[in-house]
Design a protein around this motif. Structure first.
Motif, mmCIF file in Angstrom:
data_model
loop_
_atom_site.group_PDB
_atom_site.id
_atom_site.type_symbol
_atom_site.label_atom_id
_atom_site.label_comp_id
_atom_site.label_asym_id
_atom_site.label_seq_id
_atom_site.Cartn_x
_atom_site.Cartn_y
_atom_site.Cartn_z
ATOM 1 N N ALA A 1 3.907 5.650 -25.929
ATOM 2 C CA ALA A 1 2.795 4.737 -25.461
ATOM 3 C C ALA A 1 3.141 4.443 -24.051
ATOM 4 O O ALA A 1 2.134 4.045 -23.165
ATOM 5 C CB ALA A 1 2.975 3.276 -26.049
ATOM 6 N N MET A 2 4.226 4.743 -23.459
ATOM 7 C CA MET A 2 4.522 4.579 -21.924
ATOM 8 C C MET A 2 3.614 5.876 -21.313
ATOM 9 O O MET A 2 2.995 5.409 -20.095
ATOM 10 C CB MET A 2 6.109 4.712 -21.728
ATOM 11 C CG MET A 2 6.483 4.682 -20.209
ATOM 12 S SD MET A 2 6.397 2.883 -19.867
ATOM 13 C CE MET A 2 8.325 2.627 -20.320
ATOM 14 N N ILE A 3 3.555 6.678 -21.869
ATOM 15 C CA ILE A 3 2.588 7.820 -21.312
ATOM 16 C C ILE A 3 1.313 7.149 -20.976
ATOM 17 O O ILE A 3 0.459 7.450 -20.091
ATOM 18 C CB ILE A 3 2.633 8.996 -21.900
ATOM 19 C CG1 ILE A 3 4.197 9.753 -21.771
ATOM 20 C CG2 ILE A 3 1.671 10.032 -21.592
ATOM 21 C CD1 ILE A 3 4.365 10.751 -22.913
ATOM 22 N N GLY A 4 0.658 6.642 -22.104
ATOM 23 C CA GLY A 4 -0.640 6.187 -21.917
ATOM 24 C C GLY A 4 -1.032 4.996 -21.088
ATOM 25 O O GLY A 4 -1.743 4.914 -20.358
ATOM 26 N N LEU A 5 0.238 4.274 -21.028
ATOM 27 C CA LEU A 5 0.297 3.097 -19.932
ATOM 28 C C LEU A 5 0.092 3.668 -18.462
ATOM 29 O O LEU A 5 -0.548 3.170 -17.688
ATOM 30 C CB LEU A 5 1.663 2.209 -20.430
ATOM 31 C CG LEU A 5 1.557 1.136 -19.262
ATOM 32 C CD1 LEU A 5 0.515 -0.110 -19.418
ATOM 33 C CD2 LEU A 5 3.030 0.559 -19.428
ATOM 34 N N THR A 6 0.929 4.740 -18.289
ATOM 35 C CA THR A 6 0.951 5.230 -17.146
ATOM 36 C C THR A 6 -0.291 5.821 -16.764
ATOM 37 O O THR A 6 -0.667 5.913 -15.438
ATOM 38 C CB THR A 6 2.124 6.242 -17.040
ATOM 39 O OG1 THR A 6 3.406 5.660 -17.326
ATOM 40 C CG2 THR A 6 2.185 7.042 -15.893
ATOM 41 N N ARG A 7 -1.049 6.550 -17.773
ATOM 42 C CA ARG A 7 -2.356 7.036 -17.342
ATOM 43 C C ARG A 7 -3.245 6.323 -17.064
ATOM 44 O O ARG A 7 -4.010 6.418 -16.063
ATOM 45 C CB ARG A 7 -2.817 8.181 -18.572
ATOM 46 C CG ARG A 7 -1.664 9.263 -18.804
ATOM 47 C CD ARG A 7 -2.063 10.364 -17.848
ATOM 48 N NE ARG A 7 -3.259 11.041 -18.116
ATOM 49 C CZ ARG A 7 -3.733 11.960 -17.012
ATOM 50 N NH1 ARG A 7 -3.109 12.537 -15.949
ATOM 51 N NH2 ARG A 7 -4.875 12.372 -17.012
ATOM 52 N N SER A 8 -3.172 5.093 -17.686
ATOM 53 C CA SER A 8 -4.303 4.141 -17.384
ATOM 54 C C SER A 8 -4.085 3.509 -16.365
ATOM 55 O O SER A 8 -5.007 3.183 -15.491
ATOM 56 C CB SER A 8 -4.345 3.035 -18.800
ATOM 57 O OG SER A 8 -4.900 3.675 -19.715
ATOM 58 N N LEU A 9 -2.825 3.087 -15.884
ATOM 59 C CA LEU A 9 -2.529 2.211 -14.654
ATOM 60 C C LEU A 9 -2.742 3.356 -13.578
ATOM 61 O O LEU A 9 -2.894 2.777 -12.431
ATOM 62 C CB LEU A 9 -1.122 1.745 -14.750
ATOM 63 C CG LEU A 9 -0.831 0.652 -15.778
ATOM 64 C CD1 LEU A 9 0.454 0.217 -15.753
ATOM 65 C CD2 LEU A 9 -1.992 -0.568 -15.329
ATOM 66 N N ALA A 10 -2.552 4.527 -13.552
ATOM 67 C CA ALA A 10 -2.446 5.200 -12.370
ATOM 68 C C ALA A 10 -4.134 5.349 -11.760
ATOM 69 O O ALA A 10 -4.440 5.272 -10.829
ATOM 70 C CB ALA A 10 -2.389 6.609 -12.829
ATOM 71 N N LYS A 11 -5.076 5.022 -12.963
ATOM 72 C CA LYS A 11 -6.644 5.233 -12.623
ATOM 73 C C LYS A 11 -7.012 3.912 -12.133
ATOM 74 O O LYS A 11 -7.617 3.498 -11.179
ATOM 75 C CB LYS A 11 -7.541 5.348 -13.801
ATOM 76 C CG LYS A 11 -7.142 6.999 -14.244
ATOM 77 C CD LYS A 11 -7.875 7.416 -15.437
ATOM 78 C CE LYS A 11 -7.761 8.896 -15.597
ATOM 79 N NZ LYS A 11 -8.692 9.246 -16.819
ATOM 80 N N GLN B 1 0.844 -1.177 -0.009
ATOM 81 C CA GLN B 1 -0.006 0.037 -0.088
ATOM 82 C C GLN B 1 0.904 1.048 0.144
ATOM 83 O O GLN B 1 1.736 1.255 0.953
ATOM 84 C CB GLN B 1 -0.979 -0.179 1.307
ATOM 85 C CG GLN B 1 -1.733 1.184 1.440
ATOM 86 C CD GLN B 1 -2.951 1.061 0.692
ATOM 87 O OE1 GLN B 1 -3.448 0.151 -0.061
ATOM 88 N NE2 GLN B 1 -3.639 2.477 0.306
ATOM 89 N N GLY B 2 0.674 2.292 -0.766
ATOM 90 C CA GLY B 2 1.395 3.347 -1.214
ATOM 91 C C GLY B 2 2.682 3.453 -1.862
ATOM 92 O O GLY B 2 3.510 4.441 -1.937
ATOM 93 N N LEU C 1 -4.925 1.340 -10.727
ATOM 94 C CA LEU C 1 -4.298 0.972 -9.563
ATOM 95 C C LEU C 1 -4.507 1.983 -8.376
ATOM 96 O O LEU C 1 -4.036 1.732 -7.278
ATOM 97 C CB LEU C 1 -2.663 0.843 -9.596
ATOM 98 C CG LEU C 1 -2.420 -0.200 -10.794
ATOM 99 C CD1 LEU C 1 -0.921 -0.562 -11.001
ATOM 100 C CD2 LEU C 1 -3.114 -1.631 -10.379
ATOM 101 N N GLY C 2 -4.957 3.123 -8.694
ATOM 102 C CA GLY C 2 -5.074 4.295 -7.586
ATOM 103 C C GLY C 2 -5.933 3.767 -6.256
ATOM 104 O O GLY C 2 -5.421 3.954 -5.479
ATOM 105 N N PRO C 3 -7.042 3.155 -6.672
ATOM 106 C CA PRO C 3 -7.653 2.513 -5.448
ATOM 107 C C PRO C 3 -7.041 1.786 -4.687
ATOM 108 O O PRO C 3 -7.296 1.591 -3.368
ATOM 109 C CB PRO C 3 -8.949 1.762 -5.938
ATOM 110 C CG PRO C 3 -9.033 2.350 -7.216
ATOM 111 C CD PRO C 3 -7.648 2.799 -7.800
ATOM 112 N N ARG C 4 -5.764 0.925 -4.962
ATOM 113 C CA ARG C 4 -4.911 0.234 -4.217
ATOM 114 C C ARG C 4 -3.880 1.102 -3.471
ATOM 115 O O ARG C 4 -3.084 0.619 -2.639
ATOM 116 C CB ARG C 4 -4.442 -0.990 -5.127
ATOM 117 C CG ARG C 4 -5.193 -2.026 -5.581
ATOM 118 C CD ARG C 4 -4.306 -2.919 -6.158
ATOM 119 N NE ARG C 4 -3.225 -3.385 -5.659
ATOM 120 C CZ ARG C 4 -2.236 -4.204 -5.963
ATOM 121 N NH1 ARG C 4 -2.715 -4.991 -7.054
ATOM 122 N NH2 ARG C 4 -1.333 -4.745 -5.266
ATOM 123 N N GLY C 5 -4.011 2.305 -3.746
ATOM 124 C CA GLY C 5 -2.754 3.165 -3.061
ATOM 125 C C GLY C 5 -1.458 3.171 -4.017
ATOM 126 O O GLY C 5 -0.590 3.781 -3.773
#
Length: 249
Positions: free
Chosen positions: A161-171, A133-134, A173-177
């Protein structure tokens, strides 16, 4: 205020040279326990092992070619064995070549995209069971992803593409902190400048002195600083961002 990573467990891919090496050493000196990997044996690997041996903490330098899925899976298995869990992942490993698009072979496209992008997908995916977590994931991108660079269509495409991957994963995985960000370097002066002809090195420095607001190249430590910030708890409300470290190019 100093960035403190005491006790954090961090994986950095491609850590024997250049930017990756700087991140590994900076993280270790900030108190993190670090696992990193390299593709080929050599003096750079041995000197990194020696430097880490002199730095307090639990550090490991493993051989893995992240362009190969099987090597990534083995790297994460060994990381789990040594650390049990992770607080940070830095996807730094990458390759580049300069080829006109009309002449770009399919196998070279695959090599560059697999090492710069597919490896990050697999490293992150296989890290998920280990991330606390975090935790923080930092993907090393490139300022060229936004600018576009001739003769590097494959590399630029992977970094964009790394930027798109990052934006998607931020959303996702965010609920997991778990936070996910990109650090996009401009031109950073690494040890590679020491191996090129002096005239060429001087020419590159002069060229980028004219192109950047700060009128110089960046240093490895100046790139490592923002990465450590994003791994640290100081950035716990920062995710989905691309941080350009380019001297105002």
């Amino acid at each position: 205020m100093e960035i403190a990573l005491q006790g954090k467990r961090v994986l950095v891919t491609g850590g024997s040279r250049g930017i990756g090496r700087g991140i590994v050493l900076a993280a270790a000196r900030a108190g993190a326990n670090v696992v990193t990997c390299y593709r080929q044996e050599g003096e750079a690997v041995e000197s990194l092992k020696a430097a880490l041996k002199e730095t307090s903490g639990d550090h490991h330098v493993l051989r893995a070619d992240v362009g190969e899925i099987a090597h990534v899976d083995q790297l994460l298995a060994e990381t789990k064995e040594r650390f049990g869990s992770l607080d940070g992942v830095v996807n730094n490993a990458g390759v580049i070549s300069h080829i006109p698009f009309a002449e770009l072979p399919a196998d070279e496209w695959s090599r560059v995209v697999d090492t710069n992008l597919t490896a990050a997908y697999r490293v992150i995916q296989q890290s998920l069971p280990l991330l606390n977590q975090g935790s923080s994931i930092v993907n090393i991108g490139s300022r060229g992803a936004a600018a576009g660079i001739p003769l590097r269509a494959h590399y630029t495409a992977a970094k964009a593409a790394m930027i798109g991957l990052t934006r998607s994963l931020a959303k996702e995985l965010g609920p997991r902190g778990i936070r996910v960000n990109v650090v996009a370097p401009g031109v950073i002066e690494t040890e590679a400048f020491d191996t090129m002809p002096a005239e060429r090195a001087a020419g590159l420095r002069a060229t980028y002195a004219q192109k950047t607001a700060l009128a110089r190249l960046g240093t490895v430590d100046e790139l490592a600083g923002p990465v450590l910030f994003l791994i640290s708890d100081l950035s716990r409300y920062v995710t989905g961002e691309t941080v350009n470290v380019d001297g105002g190019i």
